[in-house]
Design a protein around this motif. Structure first.
Motif, PDB file in Angstrom:
ATOM      1  N   GLY A   1     -89.984 -23.907  22.955  1.00  0.00           N
ATOM      2  CA  GLY A   1     -88.902 -24.856  22.724  1.00  0.00           C
ATOM      3  C   GLY A   1     -89.088 -26.173  23.446  1.00  0.00           C
ATOM      4  N   GLY A   2     -90.296 -26.438  23.942  1.00  0.00           N
ATOM      5  CA  GLY A   2     -90.552 -27.688  24.655  1.00  0.00           C
ATOM      6  C   GLY A   2     -90.000 -27.709  26.062  1.00  0.00           C
ATOM      7  N   VAL A   3     -89.704 -26.532  26.631  1.00  0.00           N
ATOM      8  CA  VAL A   3     -89.179 -26.424  27.995  1.00  0.00           C
ATOM      9  C   VAL A   3     -90.350 -26.226  28.952  1.00  0.00           C
ATOM     10  N   THR A   4     -90.455 -27.076  29.946  1.00  0.00           N
ATOM     11  CA  THR A   4     -91.609 -27.076  30.850  1.00  0.00           C
ATOM     12  C   THR A   4     -91.852 -25.720  31.502  1.00  0.00           C
ATOM     13  N   SER A   5     -90.819 -25.106  32.048  1.00  0.00           N
ATOM     14  CA  SER A   5     -90.997 -23.833  32.744  1.00  0.00           C
ATOM     15  C   SER A   5     -91.551 -22.760  31.815  1.00  0.00           C
ATOM     16  N   ARG A   6     -91.151 -22.779  30.552  1.00  0.00           N
ATOM     17  CA  ARG A   6     -91.641 -21.792  29.593  1.00  0.00           C
ATOM     18  C   ARG A   6     -93.073 -22.101  29.165  1.00  0.00           C
ATOM     19  N   VAL A   7     -93.405 -23.374  29.096  1.00  0.00           N
ATOM     20  CA  VAL A   7     -94.788 -23.750  28.788  1.00  0.00           C
ATOM     21  C   VAL A   7     -95.710 -23.241  29.900  1.00  0.00           C
TER      22      VAL A   7
END
Length: 284
Positions: free
Chosen positions: A232-238
């Motif tokens: 979803g374009g969320v840094t922590s998930r990337v």
């Protein structure tokens, strides 16, 4: 380096520099280098949860560590990083400051007494920047409580001639802007969700390079869009996804992140908990 050491390195909570974060750090460094004045400028950094605000705040704090000047017997702390209390509570905030600097006050004290003690210690520390993370917590209070808390933050910055920097989610912006005097002092820096562009491609390249795999990983555009869609374009998930793929590559001996691995990867977060929309992956 042995395999277990490499895995520990990948799993560790270490700083991995990327362009977007460095831009914010450069802005914060400029504030630190600015000569003291009665009304120091500040910054508000905001964006979706998990976009990297806390990571940047902690990195900035680490760049200006506390130092003890033995010749004069003084401990200097250039930056004080605090987390906002769960609600805009002045007493609790001052108690948190005192506990953070190792000077707690026991027993019952008035807010004024806590304020005097906290300011006395902070002046001795030669503080140049106060960073408040999770500032959106003030939204848990009434309008009046929010105004009092923001007035307190502005008072602290004024009294100490220190820059005030706040980090929060998008919803906190209107509350900060509601205090006209504080809003004039705080420049704004928005951290958006990642999009399908060259900036996101550079981020993935930077993360993969930091994993120190023994073989090069050359991901297709489709794989990059898959990563973007899953996170979803969320840094922590990337970060979580790339680290998981790197760990698998090390453990299997592949030593690179492949397109096949990206397509086969399953997110550890539940689909029903996604707070942001999943971006579609175009078919080729």
């Amino acid at each position: 380096m042995e395999t277990n050491e490499r895995l520990d390195l990948v799993r560790s909570d270490r700083w991995i520099a990327f362009d977007r974060a460095n831009i914010v750090l450069n802005r914060l460094t400029s504030l630190m280098e600015m000569p003291r004045q009665s009304r120091m400028p500040g910054l508000m950094v905001y964006g979706s949860s998990g976009i990297g605000k806390t990571m940047i705040a902690k990195r900035m704090e680490s760049l200006y560590p506390t130092q003890y000047e033995a010749d004069i017997g003084v401990t200097q702390t250039p930056i004080l990083l605090l987390q906002a209390p769960p609600a805009p509570d002045e007493r609790r905030f001052y108690q948190h400051i005192l506990a953070s600097i190792g000077a707690p006050m026991w027993g019952r004290h008035t807010v004024s007494e806590l304020e005097v003690r906290a300011l006395s210690h902070l002046r001795d520390m030669d503080l140049k920047m106060i960073m408040i993370d999770e500032v959106h917590n003030l939204l848990a209070g009434s309008y009046r409580e929010q105004r009092r808390f923001l007035n307190m933050l502005r008072f602290l910055a004024n009294d100490l001639s220190a820059s005030l920097v706040v980090f929060g989610v998008n919803e906190a912006v209107d509350a900060i802007r509601g205090d006209e005097q504080l809003a004039r002092r705080l420049d704004e820096h928005f951290l958006p969700l990642w999009e399908d562009d060259i900036e996101f491609s550079r981020l993935i390249q930077t993360l993969i390079a930091a994993m120190q795999l023994e073989r090069g990983s050359s991901l297709s555009v489709h794989s990059l869009r898959t990563i973007l869609g899953m996170t979803g374009g969320v840094t922590s998930r990337v970060f979580t996804m790339v680290k998981a793929l790197a760990i698998d590559a090390i453990e299997t001996g592949e030593e690179r992140i492949t397109d096949e691995a990206v397509q086969a990867w399953q997110p550890i977060w539940a689909k029903h908990s996604w707070s942001i929309r999943r971006q579609p992956v175009p078919a080729f």
